[in-house]
Design a protein around this motif. Structure first.
Motif, PDB file in Angstrom:
ATOM      1  N   LEU A  29       0.806  -1.219   0.000  1.00 30.52           N
ATOM      2  CA  LEU A  29       0.000   0.000   0.000  1.00 30.52           C
ATOM      3  C   LEU A  29       0.838   1.267   0.000  1.00 30.52           C
ATOM      4  CD1 LEU A  29      -2.928  -0.916   2.430  1.00 30.52           C
ATOM      5  CD2 LEU A  29      -2.784  -1.169  -0.063  1.00 30.52           C
ATOM      6  N   ASN A  30       2.153   1.132   0.103  1.00 25.03           N
ATOM      7  CA  ASN A  30       3.032   2.296   0.021  1.00 25.03           C
ATOM      8  C   ASN A  30       3.513   2.564  -1.404  1.00 25.03           C
ATOM      9  OD1 ASN A  30       3.438   3.434   2.729  1.00 25.03           O
ATOM     10  ND2 ASN A  30       4.239   1.406   3.238  1.00 25.03           N
ATOM     11  N   THR A  31       3.183   1.662  -2.338  1.00 23.09           N
ATOM     12  CA  THR A  31       3.679   1.810  -3.701  1.00 23.09           C
ATOM     13  C   THR A  31       2.527   1.777  -4.689  1.00 23.09           C
ATOM     14  OG1 THR A  31       5.711   0.660  -3.033  1.00 23.09           O
ATOM     15  CG2 THR A  31       5.330   0.960  -5.390  1.00 23.09           C
ATOM     16  N   LEU A  32       2.184   2.938  -5.210  1.00 27.67           N
ATOM     17  CA  LEU A  32       1.077   3.075  -6.142  1.00 27.67           C
ATOM     18  C   LEU A  32       1.620   3.197  -7.567  1.00 27.67           C
ATOM     19  CD1 LEU A  32      -2.012   3.551  -6.540  1.00 27.67           C
ATOM     20  CD2 LEU A  32      -1.531   6.009  -6.311  1.00 27.67           C
ATOM     21  N   MET A  33       1.148   2.319  -8.452  1.00 28.29           N
ATOM     22  CA  MET A  33       1.597   2.296  -9.834  1.00 28.29           C
ATOM     23  C   MET A  33       0.492   2.863 -10.725  1.00 28.29           C
ATOM     24  SD  MET A  33       4.333   0.787  -8.833  1.00 28.29           S
ATOM     25  CE  MET A  33       5.147   0.731 -10.426  1.00 28.29           C
ATOM     26  N   VAL A  34       0.851   3.846 -11.559  1.00 32.73           N
ATOM     27  CA  VAL A  34      -0.165   4.522 -12.375  1.00 32.73           C
ATOM     28  C   VAL A  34       0.344   4.712 -13.807  1.00 32.73           C
ATOM     29  CG1 VAL A  34      -1.668   6.523 -12.604  1.00 32.73           C
ATOM     30  CG2 VAL A  34      -0.952   5.763 -10.325  1.00 32.73           C
ATOM     31  N   PRO A  35      -0.278   4.062 -14.791  1.00 31.45           N
ATOM     32  CA  PRO A  35       0.066   4.319 -16.191  1.00 31.45           C
ATOM     33  C   PRO A  35      -0.544   5.652 -16.634  1.00 31.45           C
ATOM     34  CG  PRO A  35      -0.988   2.166 -15.890  1.00 31.45           C
ATOM     35  CD  PRO A  35      -1.239   2.958 -14.663  1.00 31.45           C
ATOM     36  N   THR A  36       0.209   6.429 -17.382  1.00 29.45           N
ATOM     37  CA  THR A  36      -0.273   7.716 -17.883  1.00 29.45           C
ATOM     38  C   THR A  36       0.111   7.867 -19.345  1.00 29.45           C
ATOM     39  OG1 THR A  36       1.723   9.034 -17.409  1.00 29.45           O
ATOM     40  CG2 THR A  36       0.159   8.698 -15.587  1.00 29.45           C
ATOM     41  N   LYS A  63      -3.304  15.787  -8.943  1.00 27.30           N
ATOM     42  CA  LYS A  63      -4.628  15.297  -9.322  1.00 27.30           C
ATOM     43  C   LYS A  63      -4.715  13.776  -9.242  1.00 27.30           C
ATOM     44  CE  LYS A  63      -7.024  19.009 -10.542  1.00 27.30           C
ATOM     45  NZ  LYS A  63      -8.359  19.342  -9.993  1.00 27.30           N
ATOM     46  N   ILE A  64      -3.657  13.100  -9.651  1.00 19.24           N
ATOM     47  CA  ILE A  64      -3.652  11.635  -9.577  1.00 19.24           C
ATOM     48  C   ILE A  64      -3.754  11.175  -8.126  1.00 19.24           C
ATOM     49  CG2 ILE A  64      -2.239   9.574  -9.937  1.00 19.24           C
ATOM     50  CD1 ILE A  64      -1.138  10.934 -12.460  1.00 19.24           C
ATOM     51  N   LEU A  65      -2.962  11.795  -7.247  1.00 17.50           N
ATOM     52  CA  LEU A  65      -2.986  11.401  -5.834  1.00 17.50           C
ATOM     53  C   LEU A  65      -4.323  11.732  -5.182  1.00 17.50           C
ATOM     54  CD1 LEU A  65       0.626  12.435  -4.791  1.00 17.50           C
ATOM     55  CD2 LEU A  65      -0.291  10.110  -4.930  1.00 17.50           C
ATOM     56  N   GLU A  66      -4.910  12.850  -5.537  1.00 16.66           N
ATOM     57  CA  GLU A  66      -6.234  13.193  -4.994  1.00 16.66           C
ATOM     58  C   GLU A  66      -7.265  12.156  -5.415  1.00 16.66           C
ATOM     59  OE1 GLU A  66      -6.084  18.086  -4.634  1.00 16.66           O
ATOM     60  OE2 GLU A  66      -6.975  17.135  -6.403  1.00 16.66           O
TER      61      GLU A  66
END
Length: 208
Positions: A70-77, A163-166
């Motif tokens: 839960l400390n590592t968030l992966m986000v494709p953009t 915005k991604i984190l929000e």
């Protein structure tokens, strides 16, 4: 699932989804690009590009034992370029004597972000140049982590990452449900205010 496999799956999905994404050319050569909004969420436009993140594939890193980190968030953009940015990328590759094969059809790039919520950093762990069918042209894995607390508010990435984190904070349960792993017993018992995304530093809104 290992990180490299996660990214491979995301890239394959992007290519498949390109069947619903059109790249139409006007008479003056300007490219009009449509992105599937059921997969990607628009965040911002700048003079040189449009920035989106894949809200369907955003997820937590999966440890070797199948539990979620839960400390590592992966986000494709993705960032879809305008014609000036396309030419700028091509010129820089030419100056660096890098291959230009396929770059006549350059459309943008995919950045695969890793948010370290414990250390308040974000890193582009893989950047892939994309053509107008979303097929990969070249990739870069040399980007270093960025400290979110020191990222200048005028930096284009500042609002994008905020915005991604929000969104992630607001949709944390959805992200957990979509992630390809499961919560450990310890994380499953965390009080809501101890969940990493709820404790993470999110760049504040800056008034113009």
């Amino acid at each position: 699932m290992k990180i490299k496999n996660f990214f491979a799956g995301i890239l394959s999905a992007a290519i498949i989804f390109s069947t619903t994404t059109t790249f139409a050319y006007e008479d003056d050569g300007e490219v009009i690009r449509e992105v599937p909004t059921d997969i990607y969420m628009w965040v911002q436009s700048t003079p040189r590009g449009n920035y989106w993140f894949n809200h369907q594939q955003a997820g937590y890193k999966v440890r070797e034992d199948g539990t979620l980190d839960l400390n590592t968030l992966m986000v494709p953009t993705i960032c879809i370029y305008d014609n000036i940015q396309i030419e700028d990328v091509i010129q820089k590759r030419r100056w660096k004597k890098l291959s230009l094969k396929g770059y006549s059809r350059l459309a943008g790039r995919a950045d695969y972000l890793k948010f370290d919520l414990a250390n308040d950093t974000v890193q582009v762990v893989e950047r892939v140049d994309l053509d107008d069918t979303w097929a990969p042209l070249d990739k870069d894995t040399s980007c270093a982590p960025i400290d979110l607390k020191t990222l200048p508010a005028k930096d284009i990435r500042y609002n994008f990452y905020r915005k991604i984190l929000e969104w992630a904070k607001e949709h944390n349960e959805l992200i957990i449900g979509r992630s390809r792993g499961h919560l450990s017993d310890e994380d499953g018992d965390l009080p809501i205010d101890e969940v990493p995304i709820n404790k993470a530093y999110i760049p504040p809104v800056v008034e113009d």
